[in-house]
Design a protein around this motif. Structure first.
Motif, PDB file in Angstrom:
ATOM      1  N   UNK A  60       0.848  -1.182   0.000  1.00 22.82           N
ATOM      2  CA  UNK A  60       0.000   0.000   0.000  1.00 22.82           C
ATOM      3  C   UNK A  60       0.884   1.233   0.000  1.00 22.82           C
ATOM      4  N   UNK A  61       0.326   2.296  -0.491  1.00 25.08           N
ATOM      5  CA  UNK A  61       0.999   3.587  -0.503  1.00 25.08           C
ATOM      6  C   UNK A  61       0.105   4.582   0.206  1.00 25.08           C
ATOM      7  N   UNK A  62      -0.109   5.681  -0.461  1.00 24.73           N
ATOM      8  CA  UNK A  62      -0.944   6.730   0.137  1.00 24.73           C
ATOM      9  C   UNK A  62      -2.387   6.295   0.349  1.00 24.73           C
ATOM     10  N   UNK A  63      -2.872   5.343  -0.457  1.00 21.75           N
ATOM     11  CA  UNK A  63      -4.268   4.936  -0.317  1.00 21.75           C
ATOM     12  C   UNK A  63      -4.511   4.155   0.971  1.00 21.75           C
ATOM     13  N   UNK A  64      -3.465   3.605   1.570  1.00 23.65           N
ATOM     14  CA  UNK A  64      -3.536   2.918   2.865  1.00 23.65           C
ATOM     15  C   UNK A  64      -4.621   1.858   2.936  1.00 23.65           C
ATOM     16  N   UNK A  80      -2.908  -4.256  -0.536  1.00 21.71           N
ATOM     17  CA  UNK A  80      -3.644  -4.441  -1.779  1.00 21.71           C
ATOM     18  C   UNK A  80      -2.815  -5.266  -2.759  1.00 21.71           C
ATOM     19  N   UNK A  81      -3.461  -6.059  -3.601  1.00 25.23           N
ATOM     20  CA  UNK A  81      -2.705  -6.846  -4.582  1.00 25.23           C
ATOM     21  C   UNK A  81      -2.049  -5.934  -5.613  1.00 25.23           C
ATOM     22  N   UNK A  82      -0.804  -6.195  -5.903  1.00 28.69           N
ATOM     23  CA  UNK A  82      -0.022  -5.443  -6.884  1.00 28.69           C
ATOM     24  C   UNK A  82       0.791  -6.434  -7.708  1.00 28.69           C
ATOM     25  N   UNK A 110      -5.945   6.825  -7.575  1.00 32.85           N
ATOM     26  CA  UNK A 110      -4.910   6.564  -6.577  1.00 32.85           C
ATOM     27  C   UNK A 110      -4.535   5.080  -6.603  1.00 32.85           C
ATOM     28  N   UNK A 111      -3.254   4.794  -6.395  1.00 29.96           N
ATOM     29  CA  UNK A 111      -2.788   3.410  -6.372  1.00 29.96           C
ATOM     30  C   UNK A 111      -2.305   2.896  -7.716  1.00 29.96           C
ATOM     31  N   UNK A 112      -2.108   3.780  -8.699  1.00 26.76           N
ATOM     32  CA  UNK A 112      -1.621   3.340 -10.012  1.00 26.76           C
ATOM     33  C   UNK A 112      -0.227   2.731  -9.942  1.00 26.76           C
TER      34      UNK A 112
END
Length: 136
Positions: A60-64, A80-82, A110-112
């Motif tokens: 996760x990043x900024x989307x937390x 989150x799956x990446x 967000x989350x790209x």
């Protein structure tokens, strides 16, 4: 490939003759959304990059993360799956590869993901012993 001795500041170092040629490569690591993988792969193929390593990841990043409702209970999904892509390419293809990844992976939400670029000093193909750009 014969190793050669080079004198630097009064000290001797052992280096391969082609080491300078090898340093003109970059490793691109991209973290993207899983459903964008095929589009990114096609975009890289179109610019002439064939080799790619793909790893399933979670993060996760900024989307937390986010919350989901399951059988009436609310759950927090932290990771989150990446998908993590790793590509090694010559310097002259780096910008085109980055642009291709960005164009294909962008959703505008967000989350790209992220792209990391690092220098590669050498690559060796295990089967043949080829080094540098020839090994990629």
């Amino acid at each position: 490939m014969q190793p050669c001795l080079r004198q630097t500041d009064g000290t001797r170092t052992l280096r391969h003759e082609t080491e300078d040629r090898h340093s003109s490569m970059k490793k691109i690591e991209a973290i993207i959304k899983p459903f964008k993988l095929d589009e990114v792969k096609e975009a890289l193929h179109e610019i002439g990059l064939m080799g790619i390593t793909v790893t399933e990841a979670k993060g996760f990043g900024r989307q937390k993360g986010h919350t989901e409702l399951y059988r009436g209970a609310e759950y927090i999904i932290d990771f989150l799956p990446k998908v993590k892509l790793e590509i090694v390419c010559p310097d002259d293809m780096t910008e085109r590869a980055i642009e291709a990844i960005m164009a294909a992976a962008r959703t505008g939400r967000i989350g790209d993901g992220k792209i990391f670029v690092t220098p590669v000093t050498d690559v060796i193909r295990i089967r043949t012993g080829e080094r540098g750009a020839d090994a990629v």
